[in-house]
Design a protein around this motif. Structure first.
Motif, PDB file in Angstrom:
ATOM      1  N   ILE A 103       0.855  -1.184   0.000  1.00 51.22           N
ATOM      2  CA  ILE A 103       0.000   0.000   0.000  1.00 51.22           C
ATOM      3  C   ILE A 103       0.898   1.244   0.000  1.00 51.22           C
ATOM      4  CG2 ILE A 103      -2.100  -0.991   0.955  1.00 51.22           C
ATOM      5  CD1 ILE A 103      -1.325  -0.098   3.662  1.00 51.22           C
ATOM      6  N   GLN A 105       1.902   5.601  -0.294  1.00 49.35           N
ATOM      7  CA  GLN A 105       1.867   6.845   0.472  1.00 49.35           C
ATOM      8  C   GLN A 105       0.657   7.714   0.137  1.00 49.35           C
ATOM      9  OE1 GLN A 105       5.519   8.924   0.154  1.00 49.35           O
ATOM     10  NE2 GLN A 105       4.737  10.823   0.988  1.00 49.35           N
ATOM     11  N   ASP A 106       0.411   7.866  -1.175  1.00 50.68           N
ATOM     12  CA  ASP A 106      -0.650   8.789  -1.571  1.00 50.68           C
ATOM     13  C   ASP A 106      -1.913   7.993  -1.880  1.00 50.68           C
ATOM     14  OD1 ASP A 106      -2.368  10.567  -2.615  1.00 50.68           O
ATOM     15  OD2 ASP A 106      -0.966  11.465  -4.041  1.00 50.68           O
ATOM     16  N   PRO A 107      -2.826   7.940  -0.894  1.00 53.50           N
ATOM     17  CA  PRO A 107      -3.962   7.037  -1.044  1.00 53.50           C
ATOM     18  C   PRO A 107      -4.879   7.404  -2.212  1.00 53.50           C
ATOM     19  CG  PRO A 107      -4.220   8.409   0.909  1.00 53.50           C
ATOM     20  CD  PRO A 107      -2.859   8.677   0.366  1.00 53.50           C
ATOM     21  N   CYS A 167      -9.788   6.807   1.627  1.00 55.50           N
ATOM     22  CA  CYS A 167      -9.113   6.211   0.471  1.00 55.50           C
ATOM     23  C   CYS A 167      -8.017   5.251   0.922  1.00 55.50           C
ATOM     24  CB  CYS A 167      -8.517   7.288  -0.435  1.00 55.50           C
ATOM     25  SG  CYS A 167      -9.755   8.124  -1.432  1.00 55.50           S
ATOM     26  N   GLN A 168      -7.319   5.610   2.023  1.00 52.99           N
ATOM     27  CA  GLN A 168      -6.283   4.690   2.498  1.00 52.99           C
ATOM     28  C   GLN A 168      -6.922   3.410   3.022  1.00 52.99           C
ATOM     29  OE1 GLN A 168      -3.589   3.713   1.666  1.00 52.99           O
ATOM     30  NE2 GLN A 168      -2.122   5.176   2.483  1.00 52.99           N
ATOM     31  N   SER A 171      -7.585   1.400  -0.011  1.00 53.01           N
ATOM     32  CA  SER A 171      -6.335   0.806  -0.509  1.00 53.01           C
ATOM     33  C   SER A 171      -5.966  -0.432   0.300  1.00 53.01           C
ATOM     34  CB  SER A 171      -5.165   1.779  -0.379  1.00 53.01           C
ATOM     35  OG  SER A 171      -5.382   2.901  -1.149  1.00 53.01           O
ATOM     36  N   CYS A 185       3.884  -1.606   3.672  1.00 58.19           N
ATOM     37  CA  CYS A 185       3.162  -0.339   3.814  1.00 58.19           C
ATOM     38  C   CYS A 185       4.162   0.783   3.567  1.00 58.19           C
ATOM     39  CB  CYS A 185       2.589  -0.212   5.219  1.00 58.19           C
ATOM     40  SG  CYS A 185       1.587  -1.608   5.724  1.00 58.19           S
ATOM     41  N   PRO A 188       2.224   4.787   4.666  1.00 57.28           N
ATOM     42  CA  PRO A 188       0.774   4.779   4.460  1.00 57.28           C
ATOM     43  C   PRO A 188       0.039   5.924   5.143  1.00 57.28           C
ATOM     44  CG  PRO A 188       1.373   3.123   6.074  1.00 57.28           C
ATOM     45  CD  PRO A 188       2.652   3.677   5.536  1.00 57.28           C
ATOM     46  N   VAL A 189       0.667   6.593   6.109  1.00 56.97           N
ATOM     47  CA  VAL A 189      -0.062   7.645   6.817  1.00 56.97           C
ATOM     48  C   VAL A 189       0.558   9.024   6.656  1.00 56.97           C
ATOM     49  CG1 VAL A 189      -1.016   6.048   8.527  1.00 56.97           C
ATOM     50  CG2 VAL A 189       1.136   7.228   9.020  1.00 56.97           C
ATOM     51  N   GLN A 197      -4.093   9.669  11.024  1.00 57.59           N
ATOM     52  CA  GLN A 197      -2.938   8.756  11.042  1.00 57.59           C
ATOM     53  C   GLN A 197      -3.128   7.689  12.113  1.00 57.59           C
ATOM     54  OE1 GLN A 197       0.806  10.740  11.644  1.00 57.59           O
ATOM     55  NE2 GLN A 197       0.743  11.788   9.677  1.00 57.59           N
ATOM     56  N   ILE A 200      -5.644   4.997  11.159  1.00 55.65           N
ATOM     57  CA  ILE A 200      -5.158   4.037  10.148  1.00 55.65           C
ATOM     58  C   ILE A 200      -4.124   3.093  10.780  1.00 55.65           C
ATOM     59  CG2 ILE A 200      -3.911   3.801   7.949  1.00 55.65           C
ATOM     60  CD1 ILE A 200      -6.745   4.888   7.576  1.00 55.65           C
TER      61      ILE A 200
END
Ligand SMILES: Nc1ncnc2c1ncn2[C@@H]1O[C@H](COP(=O)(O)OP(=O)(O)OP(=O)(O)O)[C@@H](O)[C@H]1O
Ligand code: SF4
Ligand SMILES: [Mg+2]
Length: 351
Positions: A103, A105-107, A167-168, A171, A185, A188-189, A197, A200
């Motif tokens: 997954i 960085q940019d969701p 969106c994350q 993903s 990951c 991811p946040v 953050q 998630i």
């Protein structure tokens, strides 16, 4: 080629993922190369979370992508449960890749804007099955539900109708729908608000237990990595500097670069001591022509002639603490490396 050594690797039988001597180079024009990753080795045991941390451009994403063979590394091996992925081709490689998901960085941009969420999450199933639409729908619903997105509301909407955090979550649902063993990951946040953050990160921790996942968690923020990782590997300019059990790394960083990262951790942690004697200075080197010897030497206040001449190798300084430095801030002089739990670490010049 010279690397930073493998003293930190555990017996292959005890680990799920084993990366050895991973090199990734990119053409840079004029016959030059970007030395993005230069001979790193790491391993991850089943159920463990490895944090991979370092500043922008040090090669974290390149390492993550090389693990899933997208693209395959310039050289080195990546073994999952003893199978070297670099040697697999065609169907075998595609099948192995389903066991590792990533997954990003940019969701928002990692989701296809033209597809409905139900289709986005079903993308891997269209390739790997099951083919039955009803089974697919059930799996998509189950995964959206697991990540806290209402499947009945979301399935027919498109990514732009959701927040970054949502969106994350989507993903993550897409990554987990294939029930992978290993989840990488990649920051991811870092694109999300601080409050989101934490949500998630908590979700990933819950899913890790529920789906028996093994995680590689990439971040530049040590405070984020500390909370989620069992073990942390610190990267600098394509090399590993230090690998340690999470608490040991934060309480007694041995590499001057780790100490610098701990000191600049953006979320203050009262348990972390900032070593004022190690300051960021010197010029930022380029991965096209990295410094000889220790790659951190152009910024390290402790650098001397040997650092310029000889690349430091990973050495053990504690029960699960390894550092590649000629003049570590923590020595193994008084460390009893027996697994009795009575080990002591001597620190040099630290309060
Ligand atoms: N496809 C590519 N072609 C050329 N150079 C690349 C390519 N991908 C990465 N690089 C270079 O390799 C180095 C490592 O990049 P990478 O994206 O792995 O760093 P990173 O640690 O993930 O950084 P960030 O924290 O900014 O995401 C950088 O110098 C980058 O410019
Ligand atoms: S090897 Fe030398 S230059 Fe590199 S981090 Fe250690 S002291 Fe600094
Ligand atoms: Mg990156």
């Amino acid at each position: 080629m010279a690397g930073t050594g493998k003293a930190h690797l555990r017996p292959a039988a005890d680990t799920m993922l084993r990366v050895e001597d991973l090199v990734m180079e990119f053409p840079a024009g004029g016959g030059k190369k970007v030395h993005a990753v230069s001979g790193i080795s790491l391993d991850v045991a089943e159920g463990e979370t490895l944090g991979l941390v370092g500043e922008s451009g040090c090669g974290k994403s390149t390492t993550g992508k090389a693990i899933i063979q997208l693209p395959p590394p310039t050289s080195g091996s990546v073994s999952l449960d003893g199978t070297d992925l670099a040697k697999l081709r065609g169907e075998e490689l595609r099948e192995a890749r389903t066991r590792i998901q990533m997954i990003f960085q940019d969701p928002i941009s990692s989701l296809n804007p033209r597809r409905k969420i139900g289709e986005v999450v079903a993308e891997p199933l269209n390739v790997w099955g099951p083919d039955d639409p009803e089974q697919q729908r059930d799996l998509v619903h189950k995964m959206l539900d697991a990540v806290g997105i209402d499947p009945d509301v979301a399935a027919t909407k498109r990514p732009h109708e959701f927040s970054g955090g949502q969106c994350q979550r989507i993903s993550i649902a897409r990554a987990l729908v294939m029930e992978p063993q290993l989840l990488i990951c990649d920051e991811p946040v870092s694109a999300l608000d601080v409050s989101v953050q934490a949500q998630i990160l908590n979700l990933l921790e819950d899913l890790k237990v529920e789906y028996n996942l093994t995680l590689v968690f990439v971040a530049h923020d040590l405070a984020v990595v500390k909370n989620i990782s069992d073990r942390v590997a610190v990267m600098y300019l394509g090399k590993l500097c230090e690998v340690a059990e999470s608490n040991s790394l934060y309480e007694t960083p041995a590499h001057p670069y780790t100490s610098l990262l701990v000191g600049s951790s953006p979320i203050p942690d009262p348990s972390i001591e900032i070593d004022e004697s190690v300051v960021e200075e010197g010029e930022l080197p380029s991965p096209i022509s990295p410094p000889s010897g220790c790659r951190f030497r152009t910024r390290c206040p402790l650098a001397d002639e040997i650092c310029e001449r000889v690349e430091p190798q990973m050495e053990q300084i504690g029960p699960d603490h390894f550092v590649a430095c000629h003049h570590p801030l923590v020595t193994s002089t008084e460390v009893n490396l027996s697994p009795t739990g009575t080990d002591k670490i001597e620190t040099k010049g630290r309060t």
